[in-house]
Design an enzyme around this catalytic site. Structure first.
Site, PDB file in Angstrom:
ATOM      1  CG  ASP A  19      -1.718   1.216   1.430  1.00 47.83           C
ATOM      2  OD1 ASP A  19      -1.491   2.191   0.692  1.00 47.83           O
ATOM      3  OD2 ASP A  19      -2.573   1.237   2.337  1.00 47.83           O
ATOM      4  CD  GLN A  78      -0.608   8.760   3.816  1.00 41.00           C
ATOM      5  OE1 GLN A  78       0.072   9.755   3.524  1.00 41.00           O
ATOM      6  NE2 GLN A  78      -1.899   8.855   4.029  1.00 41.00           N
ATOM      7  CB  CYS A 120      -9.121   5.125   7.882  1.00 42.53           C
ATOM      8  SG  CYS A 120     -10.332   6.283   7.306  1.00 42.53           S
TER       9      CYS A 120
HETATM   10  N1  7TS Z   1      -3.826   3.457   2.603  1.00 42.28           N
HETATM   11  C1  7TS Z   1      -3.232   4.405   3.371  1.00 42.28           C
HETATM   12  C2  7TS Z   1      -1.923   4.113   3.997  1.00 42.28           C
HETATM   13  C3  7TS Z   1      -3.846   5.649   3.509  1.00 42.28           C
HETATM   14  O1  7TS Z   1      -3.259   6.568   4.262  1.00 42.28           O
HETATM   15  C4  7TS Z   1      -5.087   5.893   2.869  1.00 42.28           C
HETATM   16  C5  7TS Z   1      -5.819   7.192   3.055  1.00 42.28           C
HETATM   17  C6  7TS Z   1      -5.631   4.884   2.078  1.00 42.28           C
HETATM   18  C7  7TS Z   1      -4.976   3.679   1.982  1.00 42.28           C
HETATM   19  C8  7TS Z   1      -6.906   5.068   1.328  1.00 42.28           C
HETATM   20  O2  7TS Z   1      -6.719   5.926   0.265  1.00 42.28           O
HETATM   21  P1  7TS Z   1      -7.958   6.375  -0.648  1.00 42.28           P
HETATM   22  O3  7TS Z   1      -7.388   7.425  -1.523  1.00 42.28           O
HETATM   23  O4  7TS Z   1      -8.417   5.169  -1.392  1.00 42.28           O
HETATM   24  O5  7TS Z   1      -8.997   6.902   0.305  1.00 42.28           O
HETATM   25  N2  7TS Z   1      -5.499   7.856   4.221  1.00 42.28           N
HETATM   26  C9  7TS Z   1      -6.144   8.903   4.786  1.00 42.28           C
HETATM   27  C10 7TS Z   1      -5.690   9.544   5.934  1.00 42.28           C
HETATM   28  O6  7TS Z   1      -4.671   9.231   6.544  1.00 42.28           O
HETATM   29  N3  7TS Z   1      -6.531  10.531   6.240  1.00 42.28           N
HETATM   30  O7  7TS Z   1      -7.502  10.571   5.322  1.00 42.28           O
HETATM   31  C11 7TS Z   1      -7.278   9.558   4.421  1.00 42.28           C
END
Ligand code: 7TS
Length: 406
Positions: free
Chosen positions: A198, A201, A361
């Protein structure tokens, strides 16, 4: 890196919020967008908005060239060996769900193990919980050290010949931990397991080379890396993707449709059912150009300095409780004495400072930290030490406001 010049590229940063100049410290949730990306979306909608891969008309051809050109930009950005390995998705969540539903459903059975960690974002937990229930596979967690890091000995002890999938974040959105995913990929492969990284970040903040990491799957979101919302990427090794079934069926992804069965297009389009996210992809291409112009190494270096500066400065505030290791990516998650993080974020907001408060989350990680919620300040290429000073001042104001809990 000239931060002043970088900031000038982000129109949204130059405004007052609640009577104070905005300090935006929530880029881990979503990043701001530079002029180049905003203008590219404008250019697309004004100049050549059209569906792709269909007609022969000029606008459609231009839109297709831009859409597929963005795919090539993504390929180079992560050093995939082919554009066939780059699938556009709605974001990280959709990318991980696609792998769980397609690869997981076809390959997991009772007795198989899916290995994840307690620090994962919900979108790298729940798809595995669901597919484990469906297939009879078992979900297993790698233990964490007290500072929120992973030891390779623990990875080696958790991943076994029964492991069929290791799914792990490269950078924690809460702790800032940078996980040794290359070494963990090696351990996964030694056990004949595949690994999904994943990169939500990590991809916005550091150079990614999926071949060097030897990741089988790599997922990330455009909106966290200066691109638009609604676009993300699933990278997968061609040999694996070729064997996988699509999870969405309809237009765009088919080759021949008969009355009772159909065949799929080749990679990557068999995974892109329906009218694709054309504007999103085009905008993501512009975001990649923007980040490359500045340089991922310079961005990572800048954020590393900001994080170290923030740790030093924030630790001087009485009652401060910071989570995660010293060596970390550009974010700091914390609690201030017994002030509820939502109250803290509200006081900071009144000072024009945007931080996130809540469980981020990551409810299993909150339980591991033994807290119900935290506040988080997260940095990107446009943040400055002066903004961290403003945050620290804001924290002092919060202390005065809630004096009785100190
Ligand atoms: N994985 C990680 C490590 C994340 O930080 C996030 C979103 C996701 C997956 C999901 O990403 P999306 O674009 O599909 O939503 N993280 C966060 C956060 O830390 N604060 O708001 C969203």
């Amino acid at each position: 890196m000239d931060v002043k010049a970088v900031r000038d590229e982000f129109p949204i940063l130059h405004q007052e919020v609640n009577g104070h100049p905005l300090v935006y410290l929530d880029s881990s949730a979503t990043s701001q967008k530079p002029r180049k990306v905003i203008e590219k979306l404008d250019e697309y909608y004004r100049g050549y908005n059209s569906n792709v891969h269909r007609g022969v008309h000029t606008l459609g051809t231009k839109a297709t060239d831009e859409y597929e050109g963005a795919r090539e930009k993504v390929r180079r950005f992560i050093n995939a060996s082919s554009t066939q390995e780059v699938i556009f998705t709605r974001g990280t969540t959709t990318a991980i769900n696609t792998v769980a539903a397609s690869y997981g459903r076809a390959n997991f059975k009772s007795g198989d193990e899916i290995v994840i960690t307690p620090m994962e974002h919900h979108s790298n937990i729940i798809p595995w919980q669901q597919i484990a229930k469906e297939t009879g596979a078992t979900l297993k967690y790698m233990p964490l050290q007290p500072d929120g890091t992973i030891r390779l000995e623990d990875a080696k002890a958790t991943i076994t010949p029964n492991t069929k999938m290791v799914a792990i974040m490269q950078v924690s959105n809460v702790l800032g931990t940078i996980n040794p995913v290359k070494e963990i990929a090696q351990i996964a492969h030694d056990n004949d397991s595949v690994i999904l990284v994943d990169g939500a970040q990590s991809a916005p903040h550091m150079k990614i080379d999926v071949q060097e990491l030897d990741a089988d799957f790599f997922a990330f979101s455009g909106h966290k890396m200066c691109g638009p919302t609604g676009i993300g990427v699933l990278y997968g090794k061609k040999a694996l993707l070729n064997k996988m079934e699509p999870v969405e069926f309809g237009g765009e992804m088919i080759d021949f449709v008969n009355l009772y069965d159909s065949t799929w297009k080749e990679l990557p389009w068999k995974f892109e059912g329906g009218t694709p996210i054309i504007a999103g992809a085009v905008g993501l291409g512009a975001a990649i150009d923007f980040l490359n112009d500045i340089g991922l190494d310079a961005i990572q270096d800048h954020e590393h300095k900001l994080a170290q500066y923030a740790l030093d400065r924030m630790q001087t505030v009485d009652g401060m409780n910071i989570y995660g290791p010293q060596e970390r990516a550009g974010l700091v998650t914390f609690n201030l004495a017994d002030v509820h993080p939502h109250d803290l974020a509200t006081v900071l907001d009144a000072e024009g400072i945007a931080v996130r408060a809540g469980h981020h989350c990551a409810q299993p990680l909150m339980r591991w930290l033994d807290v119900s919620a935290t506040a988080r300040a997260s940095f990107y290429l446009y943040n400055t030490e002066e903004e961290i000073d403003r945050l620290v001042e804001g924290l002092q104001t919060t202390k005065e406001y809630f004096g009785d809990v100190f």
